[in-house]
Design a protein around this motif. Sequence first.
Motif, short mmCIF file in Angstrom:
data_model
loop_
_atom_site.label_atom_id
_atom_site.label_comp_id
_atom_site.label_asym_id
_atom_site.label_seq_id
_atom_site.Cartn_x
_atom_site.Cartn_y
_atom_site.Cartn_z
N TRP A 111 25.96 41.07 -35.77
CA TRP A 111 26.94 41.79 -36.55
C TRP A 111 26.56 42.65 -37.60
N TYR A 112 25.47 42.22 -38.33
CA TYR A 112 25.04 42.80 -39.38
C TYR A 112 24.50 44.19 -38.93
N GLU A 113 23.83 44.09 -37.86
CA GLU A 113 23.39 45.37 -37.23
C GLU A 113 24.46 46.44 -36.68
N LYS A 114 25.70 45.76 -36.24
CA LYS A 114 26.86 46.44 -35.70
C LYS A 114 27.70 46.97 -36.85
N GLY A 115 27.36 46.81 -38.21
CA GLY A 115 27.81 47.30 -39.33
C GLY A 115 29.03 46.30 -39.66
N ALA A 116 29.21 45.04 -39.22
CA ALA A 116 30.03 44.22 -39.65
C ALA A 116 29.38 43.00 -40.35
N PRO A 117 28.82 43.10 -41.48
CA PRO A 117 28.20 41.76 -42.02
C PRO A 117 28.95 40.73 -42.38
N GLU A 118 30.35 40.98 -42.51
CA GLU A 118 31.28 39.98 -43.06
C GLU A 118 31.69 39.11 -41.62
N ARG A 119 31.12 39.51 -40.38
CA ARG A 119 31.49 38.64 -39.31
C ARG A 119 30.30 37.51 -39.27
N VAL A 120 30.51 36.36 -40.14
CA VAL A 120 29.40 35.39 -40.08
C VAL A 120 30.09 34.05 -39.39
N GLU A 121 31.44 34.03 -39.25
CA GLU A 121 31.84 32.55 -38.96
C GLU A 121 31.79 32.34 -37.51
N ILE A 122 31.22 30.91 -37.53
CA ILE A 122 30.95 30.57 -35.94
C ILE A 122 31.81 29.28 -35.69
N LEU A 123 32.77 29.12 -34.52
CA LEU A 123 33.51 28.27 -34.37
C LEU A 123 32.88 26.98 -33.46
N THR A 124 32.84 25.83 -33.97
CA THR A 124 32.13 24.86 -33.39
C THR A 124 33.24 23.58 -33.34
N PHE A 125 32.79 22.59 -32.61
CA PHE A 125 34.00 21.69 -32.36
C PHE A 125 33.43 20.18 -32.55
N ALA A 126 34.66 19.19 -32.93
CA ALA A 126 34.42 18.25 -33.15
C ALA A 126 33.55 17.29 -32.12
N GLY A 127 32.63 16.56 -32.76
CA GLY A 127 31.79 15.75 -31.77
C GLY A 127 30.64 16.49 -31.26
N ALA A 128 30.39 17.47 -31.97
CA ALA A 128 29.36 18.59 -31.44
C ALA A 128 28.01 17.75 -31.95
N PHE A 129 27.01 18.13 -31.22
CA PHE A 129 25.68 17.61 -31.92
C PHE A 129 24.60 19.05 -31.48
N HIS A 130 24.19 19.60 -32.50
CA HIS A 130 23.26 20.81 -32.10
C HIS A 130 21.86 20.75 -32.76
N GLY A 131 21.55 19.42 -33.28
CA GLY A 131 20.17 19.22 -33.85
C GLY A 131 20.27 18.71 -35.35
N ARG A 132 19.30 18.66 -35.86
CA ARG A 132 19.13 17.98 -37.27
C ARG A 132 18.65 18.83 -38.39
N SER A 133 18.55 20.16 -38.29
CA SER A 133 18.08 21.04 -39.01
C SER A 133 19.44 21.45 -40.07
N SER A 134 19.19 21.89 -41.02
CA SER A 134 20.17 22.32 -42.15
C SER A 134 21.46 23.12 -41.21
N ALA A 135 20.90 24.15 -40.90
CA ALA A 135 22.09 24.98 -39.83
C ALA A 135 22.83 24.04 -39.04
N ALA A 136 21.83 23.21 -38.09
CA ALA A 136 22.67 22.30 -37.04
C ALA A 136 23.54 21.10 -37.53
N ILE A 137 23.19 20.68 -38.54
CA ILE A 137 24.07 19.49 -39.22
C ILE A 137 25.48 20.39 -39.69
N ALA A 138 25.34 21.64 -40.15
CA ALA A 138 26.46 22.39 -40.75
C ALA A 138 27.21 22.68 -39.58
N ALA A 139 26.80 22.85 -38.68
CA ALA A 139 27.66 23.35 -37.33
C ALA A 139 28.18 22.39 -36.79
N ALA A 140 27.76 20.86 -36.93
CA ALA A 140 28.42 20.03 -36.29
C ALA A 140 29.55 19.27 -37.40
#
Length: 393
Positions: A111-140
Amino acid sequence: MIASILPTYSRAPLAFVKGEGSWLETADGSRYLDLGAGIAVNALGHAAPELVATLTEQAGKLWHVSNLYQIPEQQKLADLLVANTFADTVFFTNSGTEACELAVKMVRKYWYEKGAPERVEILTFAGAFHGRSSAAIAAAGSEKMVKGFGPLLEGFVHLPWDDIEAVKAAITENTAAIMIEPIQGEGGIRPASDAFLKALREICDETGALLVFDEVQCGVARTGKLFAHEWAGVTPDVMMVAKGIGGGFPLGAVLATENAASGMTAGTHGSTYGGNPLGCAIGAKVMEIVTAEGFMEEVSRKAAFLRQRLEGLVAAHPDIFTEVRGQGLMLGLKCKPAPVELVQAAYAQNLLTVPAADNVLRLLPALTISEDDMAEAVRRLDAAALALESNPA
């Protein structure tokens, strides 16, 4: 005094020195039937002869050169993944967590390259597990995952599971992507409905948001399709893969369409070990095996056999089990006692299982498990349930 291994795991008092197929052996010769497969990692079983031969051959030639150079084994695996999936391009990682990190970077850079740097939100779901890095735990976003690790990476919106109205309400002009496991693993073997996945695809098509599937646990033939999303007849824009793709060797990948990957140009991401000749040689052999004619049909046949036996187990022990859930050889037993009690009772029967959230006992056997071993596993689960009934907590 702290242990020499950082005590972040509550480990069972078991140590294995040898494995073959669906069996593990301790130093004293005790044999355990493995229904965990290293948490869905050993897709072809322990010490699979084809993988041992591939590893041995590659180890005698070349281990590591870095991504500064062309890597033929990496190219072979990438070509196999592109030929057999929706993807146009692949980046190799060492784990599912690293795949999550890249997936998050990829959709935001898109989205940054498309000229819409404000489009950063990622929708995730209750019960998710995407790993244990900082981004992954924030996603969960669950308290168990994030407590004590703030400040968290911003930009994740957490929604109820399998609730399309909640998704519609959460979509805004700042939505970059929707990220979901087609079947939650750690979350309790919860499959998203086909209708839900199709609706997510439609919403992404309408809004331009990218659809990201996390198939780290449910992918690589575990459900009887190469990837679980194929059952719903939808495709993502980006997909995270790991676990089974290496058959026990640390290997992960992010698969993407040309459009979704368009922001990831030279210098935007890297990995010292990712895509090394050892891992990719093994991954290519795994892909050749699981995509061979009849392999996934056999997984589905075995899954039907095991599920039927497990349904009988639930019926026989209504005070212990309430249902069987999942797909293919990614199955869960919903329990009335805490699943750790079943895990412990199964240890006493020399059987290995894996607990999950939502009071679920995970069963993730090797895709090569025999019918006899599945029958024996259910017999041992039956004995574990009987032991709990005789000695309730």
